[in-house]
Design a protein around this motif. Structure first.
Motif, mmCIF file in Angstrom:
data_model
loop_
_atom_site.group_PDB
_atom_site.id
_atom_site.type_symbol
_atom_site.label_atom_id
_atom_site.label_comp_id
_atom_site.label_asym_id
_atom_site.label_seq_id
_atom_site.Cartn_x
_atom_site.Cartn_y
_atom_site.Cartn_z
ATOM 1 N N ILE A 43 -4.132 -4.101 -3.843
ATOM 2 C CA ILE A 43 -5.138 -3.060 -4.083
ATOM 3 C C ILE A 43 -6.109 -3.605 -5.124
ATOM 4 O O ILE A 43 -5.692 -4.034 -6.197
ATOM 5 C CB ILE A 43 -4.499 -1.769 -4.622
ATOM 6 N N VAL A 44 -7.387 -3.596 -4.793
ATOM 7 C CA VAL A 44 -8.405 -4.043 -5.740
ATOM 8 C C VAL A 44 -8.970 -2.799 -6.420
ATOM 9 O O VAL A 44 -9.441 -1.883 -5.752
ATOM 10 C CB VAL A 44 -9.513 -4.847 -5.028
ATOM 11 N N GLY A 45 -8.887 -2.766 -7.736
ATOM 12 C CA GLY A 45 -9.323 -1.598 -8.491
ATOM 13 C C GLY A 45 -8.189 -0.592 -8.613
ATOM 14 O O GLY A 45 -7.108 -0.780 -8.064
ATOM 15 N N PHE A 46 -8.432 0.472 -9.367
ATOM 16 C CA PHE A 46 -7.438 1.524 -9.533
ATOM 17 C C PHE A 46 -7.710 2.595 -8.488
ATOM 18 O O PHE A 46 -8.482 3.520 -8.700
ATOM 19 C CB PHE A 46 -7.490 2.091 -10.953
ATOM 20 N N ASP A 47 -7.075 2.429 -7.331
ATOM 21 C CA ASP A 47 -7.232 3.357 -6.207
ATOM 22 C C ASP A 47 -5.960 4.205 -6.141
ATOM 23 O O ASP A 47 -4.994 3.848 -5.471
ATOM 24 C CB ASP A 47 -7.458 2.560 -4.927
ATOM 25 N N LYS A 48 -5.983 5.328 -6.879
ATOM 26 C CA LYS A 48 -4.797 6.176 -7.011
ATOM 27 C C LYS A 48 -4.291 6.659 -5.650
ATOM 28 O O LYS A 48 -3.086 6.663 -5.393
ATOM 29 C CB LYS A 48 -5.116 7.354 -7.925
ATOM 30 N N ALA A 49 -5.197 7.037 -4.769
ATOM 31 C CA ALA A 49 -4.802 7.536 -3.450
ATOM 32 C C ALA A 49 -4.059 6.456 -2.661
ATOM 33 O O ALA A 49 -3.043 6.735 -2.006
ATOM 34 C CB ALA A 49 -6.025 8.017 -2.678
ATOM 35 N N LYS A 50 -4.544 5.243 -2.732
ATOM 36 C CA LYS A 50 -3.898 4.142 -2.010
ATOM 37 C C LYS A 50 -2.541 3.807 -2.631
ATOM 38 O O LYS A 50 -1.575 3.545 -1.920
ATOM 39 C CB LYS A 50 -4.813 2.911 -1.993
ATOM 40 N N ALA A 71 -4.524 2.286 -14.798
ATOM 41 C CA ALA A 71 -3.499 1.918 -13.807
ATOM 42 C C ALA A 71 -2.132 1.796 -14.479
ATOM 43 O O ALA A 71 -1.137 2.348 -13.981
ATOM 44 C CB ALA A 71 -3.873 0.606 -13.116
ATOM 45 N N LYS A 72 -2.086 1.116 -15.617
ATOM 46 C CA LYS A 72 -0.812 0.948 -16.325
ATOM 47 C C LYS A 72 -0.275 2.300 -16.795
ATOM 48 O O LYS A 72 0.924 2.573 -16.661
ATOM 49 C CB LYS A 72 -0.977 -0.010 -17.508
ATOM 50 N N GLU A 73 -1.148 3.157 -17.301
ATOM 51 C CA GLU A 73 -0.729 4.494 -17.737
ATOM 52 C C GLU A 73 -0.177 5.300 -16.565
ATOM 53 O O GLU A 73 0.808 6.026 -16.707
ATOM 54 C CB GLU A 73 -1.903 5.241 -18.383
ATOM 55 N N TYR A 74 -0.810 5.163 -15.405
ATOM 56 C CA TYR A 74 -0.364 5.905 -14.230
ATOM 57 C C TYR A 74 1.047 5.489 -13.830
ATOM 58 O O TYR A 74 1.909 6.332 -13.576
ATOM 59 C CB TYR A 74 -1.355 5.713 -13.077
ATOM 60 N N PHE A 75 1.307 4.185 -13.783
ATOM 61 C CA PHE A 75 2.647 3.718 -13.421
ATOM 62 C C PHE A 75 3.672 4.158 -14.465
ATOM 63 O O PHE A 75 4.793 4.526 -14.112
ATOM 64 C CB PHE A 75 2.671 2.201 -13.235
ATOM 65 N N LYS A 76 3.281 4.157 -15.737
ATOM 66 C CA LYS A 76 4.191 4.629 -16.793
ATOM 67 C C LYS A 76 4.494 6.111 -16.617
ATOM 68 O O LYS A 76 5.637 6.540 -16.758
ATOM 69 C CB LYS A 76 3.606 4.352 -18.180
#
Length: 80
Positions: free
Chosen positions: A65-72, A20-25
């Motif tokens: 959002i609970v968990g790493f739900d990329k679509a959400k 999740a952190k990598e995705y936001f970065k």
């Protein structure tokens, strides 16, 4: 893209938290990280907001959002 206040509740050993952190970065979006293994008040806040004890819990604006739900995440941020 509108700016959102983003908070990620994490633990150091959580692989989904890292993703999740990598995705936001990758998106160039800043966030606040709360390590619930060290921050008891943060952990209580996370449970109060999400009803969950598992991580990651991601708060985007007033959405949880609970968990790493990329679509959400993409839907909330308006990314197609």
């Amino acid at each position: 893209m509108p700016t959102y206040k983003i908070k990620i509740y994490t633990t150091p050993t959580c692989p989904w938290c890292k993703r999740a952190k990598e995705y936001f970065k990758q998106l160039g979006i800043s966030f606040t990280e709360v390590d619930v293994s060290k921050d008891r008040k943060g952990a209580e806040e996370m449970v109060r907001k999400s009803g969950q004890m598992g991580v990651p819990v991601i708060e985007i604006g007033n959405q949880i959002i609970v968990g790493f739900d990329k679509a959400k995440i993409d839907r909330i941020l308006g990314i197609s």
